[in-house]
Design a protein around this motif. Structure first.
Motif, PDB file in Angstrom:
ATOM      1  N   ASP A 105      -6.326   3.015   7.238  1.00 32.21           N
ATOM      2  CA  ASP A 105      -6.281   1.939   6.237  1.00 32.21           C
ATOM      3  C   ASP A 105      -6.533   2.483   4.835  1.00 32.21           C
ATOM      4  O   ASP A 105      -5.849   2.108   3.876  1.00 32.21           O
ATOM      5  CB  ASP A 105      -7.348   0.882   6.549  1.00 32.21           C
ATOM      6  N   LEU A 164      -3.634   4.335   3.375  1.00 34.28           N
ATOM      7  CA  LEU A 164      -2.581   3.403   2.955  1.00 34.28           C
ATOM      8  C   LEU A 164      -2.970   2.664   1.681  1.00 34.28           C
ATOM      9  O   LEU A 164      -2.143   2.482   0.775  1.00 34.28           O
ATOM     10  CB  LEU A 164      -2.299   2.405   4.077  1.00 34.28           C
ATOM     11  N   LEU A 165      -4.215   2.227   1.608  1.00 36.18           N
ATOM     12  CA  LEU A 165      -4.658   1.488   0.420  1.00 36.18           C
ATOM     13  C   LEU A 165      -4.670   2.376  -0.816  1.00 36.18           C
ATOM     14  O   LEU A 165      -4.274   1.941  -1.909  1.00 36.18           O
ATOM     15  CB  LEU A 165      -6.044   0.881   0.665  1.00 36.18           C
ATOM     16  N   TYR A 219      -4.604  -7.231   4.574  1.00 36.00           N
ATOM     17  CA  TYR A 219      -5.498  -6.502   3.693  1.00 36.00           C
ATOM     18  C   TYR A 219      -5.893  -7.384   2.510  1.00 36.00           C
ATOM     19  O   TYR A 219      -5.066  -8.035   1.882  1.00 36.00           O
ATOM     20  CB  TYR A 219      -4.817  -5.226   3.198  1.00 36.00           C
ATOM     21  N   ARG A 268       4.878  -1.467   8.970  1.00 34.05           N
ATOM     22  CA  ARG A 268       3.543  -1.323   9.539  1.00 34.05           C
ATOM     23  C   ARG A 268       3.591  -0.391  10.757  1.00 34.05           C
ATOM     24  O   ARG A 268       4.624  -0.229  11.416  1.00 34.05           O
ATOM     25  CB  ARG A 268       2.989  -2.690   9.953  1.00 34.05           C
ATOM     26  N   TYR A 306      -1.174   2.745  -2.045  1.00 36.72           N
ATOM     27  CA  TYR A 306      -0.717   1.529  -2.731  1.00 36.72           C
ATOM     28  C   TYR A 306      -1.329   1.422  -4.128  1.00 36.72           C
ATOM     29  O   TYR A 306      -0.629   1.193  -5.113  1.00 36.72           O
ATOM     30  CB  TYR A 306      -1.048   0.283  -1.912  1.00 36.72           C
ATOM     31  N   HIS A 307      -2.657   1.577  -4.205  1.00 33.79           N
ATOM     32  CA  HIS A 307      -3.315   1.436  -5.505  1.00 33.79           C
ATOM     33  C   HIS A 307      -2.789   2.455  -6.514  1.00 33.79           C
ATOM     34  O   HIS A 307      -2.580   2.130  -7.688  1.00 33.79           O
ATOM     35  CB  HIS A 307      -4.827   1.586  -5.348  1.00 33.79           C
ATOM     36  N   MET A 352       0.355  -6.339  -2.240  1.00 39.17           N
ATOM     37  CA  MET A 352      -0.329  -5.282  -1.497  1.00 39.17           C
ATOM     38  C   MET A 352       0.110  -5.269  -0.041  1.00 39.17           C
ATOM     39  O   MET A 352       0.422  -4.207   0.520  1.00 39.17           O
ATOM     40  CB  MET A 352      -1.845  -5.476  -1.593  1.00 39.17           C
ATOM     41  N   ASN A 353       0.164  -6.428   0.579  1.00 36.08           N
ATOM     42  CA  ASN A 353       0.557  -6.474   1.988  1.00 36.08           C
ATOM     43  C   ASN A 353       2.043  -6.179   2.177  1.00 36.08           C
ATOM     44  O   ASN A 353       2.444  -5.672   3.228  1.00 36.08           O
ATOM     45  CB  ASN A 353       0.170  -7.823   2.590  1.00 36.08           C
ATOM     46  N   VAL A 375       1.977  -1.960   1.502  1.00 33.47           N
ATOM     47  CA  VAL A 375       0.992  -1.019   2.039  1.00 33.47           C
ATOM     48  C   VAL A 375       1.580  -0.133   3.121  1.00 33.47           C
ATOM     49  O   VAL A 375       1.258   1.054   3.230  1.00 33.47           O
ATOM     50  CB  VAL A 375      -0.263  -1.776   2.536  1.00 33.47           C
TER      51      VAL A 375
END
Length: 747
Positions: free
Chosen positions: A366, A369-370, A470, A505, A373-374, A488-489, A492
């Motif tokens: 997680d 992945l986050l 998320y 996913r 994305y950020h 975000m979702n 991600v």
């Protein structure tokens, strides 16, 4: 002599009752007075292990003669070979001995009496190099028994005899405690003067010279160390299991190691020179195979403890109970073994308390992945503040997930899921140009558990983020906007089987989530509630070892038992004087009280009834240098708060604030047990959100979750209570061993 005999008898009975799952228990009925009711025929009992888990070709065996029969008149054989001379009436009044020469596989032990009333017991013997329960062993495997420049702590074991790294015999080295409070090598040929050696008084009240004898050998392909106070009468000698010197209290302390690595070469055991444990008379054990930093496979770790405890019982004597400690990866192992192999450990002292390997592994993925994305949103209107990122992940601040600290989770994701990274860089390591090479991932190192996914031979992975929303809690609290949540979702994504990012996913391989739960890779509260636990929780809110993981274990126990009375949390923000001794002695006292409980109440009730006053949730106040047991102040309840002062847009807890933050899955709506590998799904419902979505946003969210979102009112896919004591000898997935074999009448 009478006192020594009584102790030995009590020890054997304690072993039979507390360790029946992993040693002994092959028949017999307690008469309620510390004895055994003789059966009409002879009865055979393996004291050192289950009869079907024996390894190394020997076993400590008791023979209970029929009523009125002198045991010395029995004729005992193994596979037709007479072994009667191995048995004697021992000082504790029982008739037993060490049977050697067992062949690999099935062995038939028989006892015949003059009256013809005999018994037989099938014993299954496994190689000392393993495996016993873990299934096919990882290869390639490089032996490292030869040490060209031996030292006092790294002796030469000689050339390996075979591919299992077995050696001719264990080697021994010696240390002694100096009068100035340190350990020094003890030269057998030129020992120090007696008055230069410190003395110690064991927890049984025996004062002996503080000389430590250390055995190093190889079991289950891994080097091990056993340290114990030497026999005062002859410091360089061993002893027999029925003639234990006063220097050993017949208790074991296991040192589990941290990390999570996939090396395919022997390493050294952890440090067994534990002053506190040794000074109390404990034997201290460790193996390379229980050091997660060289061997991240919890089934092999448990198997090694099983095999080593058998070795100890056969060579040194029965074990009253086993305590353990270990931080980080050492905590993984303690929780997993207590859950999956009840009776293997009686008291555990986890620190930096990871709940297990796989639910923590979800969060590593997680965070990777986050972070991706950020980073992709930097400078855009969707870029989140550090506080928003922290709340999306459930953490105190964004760096717990994202870094740059070397203990953030995102930076370490490739190490666990990219097959081209890690595992000691073997010559045949996997790469896209070498697709048949050794794959260096957590699941591939545990392929005997999960099995191959397809003809490629790559291991199945249980990692899954289908349906995960998320930032769900952050959205509903108003911390992030509906557009931030949707984008975000949308973006991600997930990781493929080779650890590479993909826009879709990630989905667990078919059957992998079911194996993760059904085989016990996700510790379950049932057996965690039947072991004494004192968790060392150093206040940590800034990196991957953060506090909340201890509350995950607490909530798993609570979910099954409706309380967590066997689980004790000790929190501290600074160094606590004599903390190791305090925790060790509290656990030892707890187990001694439980051991002495002669009632017929269940083990868990005994643990709770005999918990000493010191074993209560506490936090150490550095300002007053005192322990507080106020649960509100210490924030030790099952649902701890996250209350904290905020400074410059970040949580900055004050001296009297003890917040407990969350993990990425709990921040996405999962319960505090945080125990689902793959969630069941439900349709999107606007009523689940405190935010208002535009029709366009709702349409986009529906496209992200075409099958629905996680339904946390239901168990996860394949989430069942695992059967204990499983074996993978017949292949991946695991199956319960069932009851231990017992003897039966034979002509």
């Amino acid at each position: 002599m009478h006192k020594r005999t009584a102790l030995t008898r009590g020890v054997l009975l304690a072993m039979a009752s507390m360790l029946a799952a992993c040693g002994g228990g092959s028949g017999g009925d307690d008469d309620g007075n510390g004895g055994t009711n003789p059966s009409p025929v002879a009865e055979l009992k393996v004291l050192s292990n289950r009869a079907d888990l024996v390894s190394g070709g020997d076993a400590l065996i008791e023979v209970v003669a029929p009523a009125g029969t002198d045991p010395a008149t029995l004729k005992i054989d193994v596979n037709g070979a007479d072994v009667t001379n191995a048995f004697e009436l021992r000082p504790d009044g029982r008739y037993y001995g060490l049977v050697t020469g067992l062949t690999e596989g099935r062995n038939l032990l028989r006892a015949a009496s003059p009256t013809g009333k005999g018994a037989e017991l099938e014993i299954t013997n496994h190689p000392i190099g393993g495996p016993v329960i873990s299934g096919a062993q990882i290869t390639p495997w490089t032996c490292d028994t030869t040490v060209t420049a031996p030292t006092a702590n790294n002796p030469d074991l000689g050339d390996p005899l075979d591919a299992q790294c077995n050696i001719a015999a264990p080697v021994y080295r010696y240390q002694y405690r100096t009068l100035t409070g340190g350990f020094a090598p003890y030269d057998v040929a030129n020992p120090p003067a007696a008055d230069a050696i410190a003395k110690t008084t064991t927890d049984q009240g025996h004062t002996v010279p503080y000389i430590v004898r250390i055995e190093r050998g190889v079991i289950n392909r891994g080097k091990y160390d056993l340290a114990y106070l030497a026999d005062p009468s002859d410091p360089t000698a061993a002893w027999q299991p029925w003639n234990v010197p006063a220097s050993w209290n017949q208790k074991l302390f296991w040192k589990f190691g941290s990390g999570c690595d996939y090396r395919r070469v022997q390493g050294n055991p952890g440090n067994v020179m534990d002053y506190v444990a040794l000074s109390r008379g404990f034997m201290v054990a460790s193996s390379e195979m229980t050091q997660y930093g060289t061997h991240c496979n919890d089934v092999t770790s448990a198997e090694t403890v099983i095999m080593m405890k058998e070795h100890i019982i056969e060579k040194y004597g029965p074990i009253r109970y086993t305590m353990a400690d270990g931080s980080s990866g050492g905590a993984h192992q303690q929780h997993l073994h207590a859950s999956n192999y009840p009776g293997l450990l009686q008291g555990i002292l986890p620190a930096a308390g990871w709940q297990d390997t796989w639910t923590a592994g979800r969060e590593f993925a997680d965070c990777g992945l986050l972070k991706r994305y950020h980073d992709s949103q930097a400078g855009t209107s969707l870029d989140m503040t550090n506080m928003q990122r922290a709340l999306v992940a459930g953490h105190r601040w964004n760096q717990v997930c994202e870094g740059p600290a070397n203990t953030n989770m995102a930076s370490r994701v490739p190490f666990y899921i990219d097959p081209a990274v890690g595992c000691g860089d073997p010559d045949d390591q996997w790469s896209r140009s070498n697709p048949t090479g050794s794959r260096c991932t957590l699941q591939d190192f545990n392929i005997a558990v999960f099995g191959p996914r397809d003809a490629t031979g790559y291991a199945k992975s249980p990692l899954d983020n289908v349906g995960i929303q998320y930032g769900f809690n952050a959205l509903n609290s108003g911390a992030i906007s509906a557009e931030q949540f949707v984008a975000m979702n949308e973006q991600v994504g997930g990781y493929d089987i080779d650890g590479q990012w993909q826009p879709s996913r990630m989905q667990a391989d078919p059957g992998a989530a079911e194996i993760a739960h059904g085989s016990g890779r996700i510790p379950y509260g049932q057996n965690l509630g039947n072991v004494a636990i004192i968790a060392d929780v150093e206040f940590n809110i800034t990196e991957e070892h953060y506090d909340f993981r201890t509350w995950v274990i607490r909530n798993r126990i609570l979910a099954v038992h409706d309380d967590y009375d066997n689980h004790v949390i000790w929190r501290h923000k600074s160094r606590v004087p004599d903390f190791a001794a305090r925790r060790f002695d509290a656990m030892n006292d707890w187990l001694m009280r439980t051991e002495a409980d002669a009632t017929d109440r269940p083990l868990r009730e005994k643990l709770i009834a005999n918990k000493p006053d010191i074993a209560t949730d506490s936090c150490y106040r550095s300002d007053s240098e005192q322990w507080s047991t106020d649960p509100a102040y210490c924030n030790t309840g099952a649902t701890p708060n996250m209350d904290s002062t905020v400074v410059a847009g970040l949580f900055e807890p004050g001296v009297d604030e003890w917040p407990v933050f969350r993990d990425t899955r709990v921040a996405s709506g999962e319960s505090l047990a945080s125990d689902i590998m793959k969630c069941q799904l439900k349709p999107l419902n606007r009523g689940d959100y405190q935010a208002n979505f535009t029709n366009s946003q709702w349409s986009r969210l529906s496209a992200v979750f075409p099958g629905g979102v996680c339904d946390y009112s239901k168990p996860g896919v394949g989430q069942v209570a695992p059967d204990p004591w499983q074996t993978f000898s017949d292949g991946p997935g695991g199956k319960p061993l069932g009851p231990a074999p017992t003897s039966h009448a034979a002509a």
